[in-house]
Scaffold this motif. Structure first.
Motif, mmCIF file in Angstrom:
data_model
loop_
_atom_site.group_PDB
_atom_site.id
_atom_site.type_symbol
_atom_site.label_atom_id
_atom_site.label_comp_id
_atom_site.label_asym_id
_atom_site.label_seq_id
_atom_site.Cartn_x
_atom_site.Cartn_y
_atom_site.Cartn_z
ATOM 1 N N ARG A 1 52.594 -2.839 -9.071
ATOM 2 C CA ARG A 1 51.783 -1.719 -8.587
ATOM 3 C C ARG A 1 52.661 -0.471 -8.553
ATOM 4 O O ARG A 1 52.976 0.053 -7.479
ATOM 5 C CB ARG A 1 51.217 -2.011 -7.193
ATOM 6 C CG ARG A 1 50.219 -3.164 -7.120
ATOM 7 C CD ARG A 1 49.617 -3.279 -5.732
ATOM 8 N NE ARG A 1 48.737 -4.426 -5.569
ATOM 9 C CZ ARG A 1 47.450 -4.451 -5.901
ATOM 10 N NH1 ARG A 1 46.893 -3.374 -6.426
ATOM 11 N NH2 ARG A 1 46.724 -5.537 -5.715
ATOM 12 N N ASP B 1 45.567 -3.310 -13.389
ATOM 13 C CA ASP B 1 44.750 -2.577 -12.422
ATOM 14 C C ASP B 1 44.693 -3.269 -11.067
ATOM 15 O O ASP B 1 44.315 -2.648 -10.074
ATOM 16 C CB ASP B 1 43.315 -2.415 -12.947
ATOM 17 C CG ASP B 1 43.241 -1.559 -14.208
ATOM 18 O OD1 ASP B 1 43.887 -0.497 -14.221
ATOM 19 O OD2 ASP B 1 42.560 -1.977 -15.163
ATOM 20 N N ASP B 2 45.068 -4.541 -11.031
ATOM 21 C CA ASP B 2 44.875 -5.317 -9.806
ATOM 22 C C ASP B 2 46.142 -5.986 -9.293
ATOM 23 O O ASP B 2 46.091 -6.890 -8.448
ATOM 24 C CB ASP B 2 43.796 -6.377 -10.025
ATOM 25 C CG ASP B 2 44.133 -7.336 -11.166
ATOM 26 O OD1 ASP B 2 45.206 -7.166 -11.788
ATOM 27 O OD2 ASP B 2 43.327 -8.254 -11.448
#
Length: 359
Positions: A199, A237-238
């Motif tokens: 992230r 994205d996750d």
């Protein structure tokens, strides 16, 4: 004198003939806690990787496994998927109380260039027994990219130590309490655990995956290659990605790591039971790594990851490896990053120095 030997002691070992070389060692080879090793003039293409084994010489085993010889003097390509043995310019005549461990340099590991040191009588890769006297050889296996090499190139490095240098967990906790080793909670069990960052701030880009069919990389060319010709961007994205079996990835640790001047560290792979992947191709962290980084917050550890056997889901914050800290016998006179043109001080997610910085 117990611990990892610093640069000033390595200089004394060179003068005393405990470390030998032809031609003579260039001062630029001497790092804060290690010595860079140089390729010689001949590469032997061999049928398979091997260790000399007790009582046997590497030269004798080459007679068994050699396929052909390659003259490196004008430069030569080592092809992806092949195994080579190259005599190094350095040799050793160690005292009985000094042992050594070798490892690939950071830029070598980031190219997925498997490089290990072997010795006469050796029964382990990269481990040199106390009192060893004899030649050194590099076993080289390009895994993702074919590479152009020349004599004198420095693909691996060697670290010398006396006695028991590794810090146990209680000592490591005490060091962290006095001088933080990471910029957050320290997970200490058989070393300092580190996790993967999936992230990254302001971007879905979390890493790079080596492309399967690329051109040759000349290891002397710095900042010369477009990353897009050799690497695919890996996005998430996750906070998770799926590792493909056999693929090679460049990722980054979530923690910013700090190696105080009186210590060194080696990256070790995490336990196999956590997942079928390996995070360990270049493993030395010199004294001072992250010590004078921007803001004093340490430097991220770049992870060279290869997945085995089955696809594996890797998630943000998952522990993927550990740093084993060792004490120095004395503080090096020169630290990583301060005036020795260290390439990766203050780094984040970063490919090897051979690639242009992304725009």
């Amino acid at each position: 004198m117990t611990g990892v030997l610093p640069s000033q002691v390595l200089e004394s070992m060179i003068i005393s003939g405990e470390i030998l070389a032809s031609p003579a060692i260039d001062p630029a080879q001497i790092q804060p806690a290690s010595l860079d090793l140089r390729l010689g003039t001949i590469a032997y293409r061999v049928r398979a990787s091997f260790l000399a084994g007790h009582g046997q010489s590497v030269s004798a085993r080459l007679d068994e496994f050699e396929m052909h010889r390659i003259d490196l003097s004008q430069g030569a390509v080592l092809e992806k998927g092949c195994v080579y043995v190259v005599p190094l310019m350095e040799s050793l005549a160690l005292p009985d109380d000094i042992s050594a461990v070798a490892n690939a340099k950071s830029s070598t590991g980031r190219l997925d260039l498997l490089t290990r040191t072997i010795t006469d009588g050796g029964e382990e890769f990269d481990r040199i027994r106390p009192g060893y006297t004899g030649p050194l050889f590099a076993e080289i296996c390009p895994r993702s990219f074919s590479v152009l090499v020349r004599p004198g190139m420095r693909l691996n490095q060697i670290r010398f130590r006396t006695g028991q240098a590794v810090l146990d967990d209680d000592t490591l906790r005490a060091v962290h309490a006095q001088t933080p080793l990471v910029d957050g909670p320290a997970v200490i069990q058989d070393g300092l655990g580190f996790s993967v960052d999936l992230r990254l701030p302001g971007s879905t880009l979390v890493g790079y995956r080596a492309k399967p069919h690329t051109g040759v990389i000349d290891l002397d060319r710095i900042g010369a290659y477009d990353a897009a010709d050799y690497w695919e961007n890996v996005h998430s994205d996750d906070g998770r990605i799926i590792l493909d079996p056999g693929a090679f990835y460049i990722l980054v640790s979530r923690e910013a790591v700090h190696i105080p001047p009186q210590y060194a560290a080696e990256m070790a792979p995490y336990l196999a039971m956590v997942g079928e992947f390996r995070v360990h191709y270049a493993g030395f962290f010199d004294p001072g790594f992250g010590h004078d980084a921007v803001g004093g917050t340490g430097s991220r550890g770049v992870l060279e990851v290869r997945c085995h056997e089955a696809p594996f889901v890797l998630e943000h914050g998952q522990i993927v490896g550990r740093l084993v800290y060792e004490k120095m016998s004395e503080v090096p006179q020169q630290l990583y990053g301060s005036g020795i043109a260290s390439n990766y001080q203050g780094q984040g997610l970063k490919l090897s120095k051979h690639f242009k910085n992304p725009s």
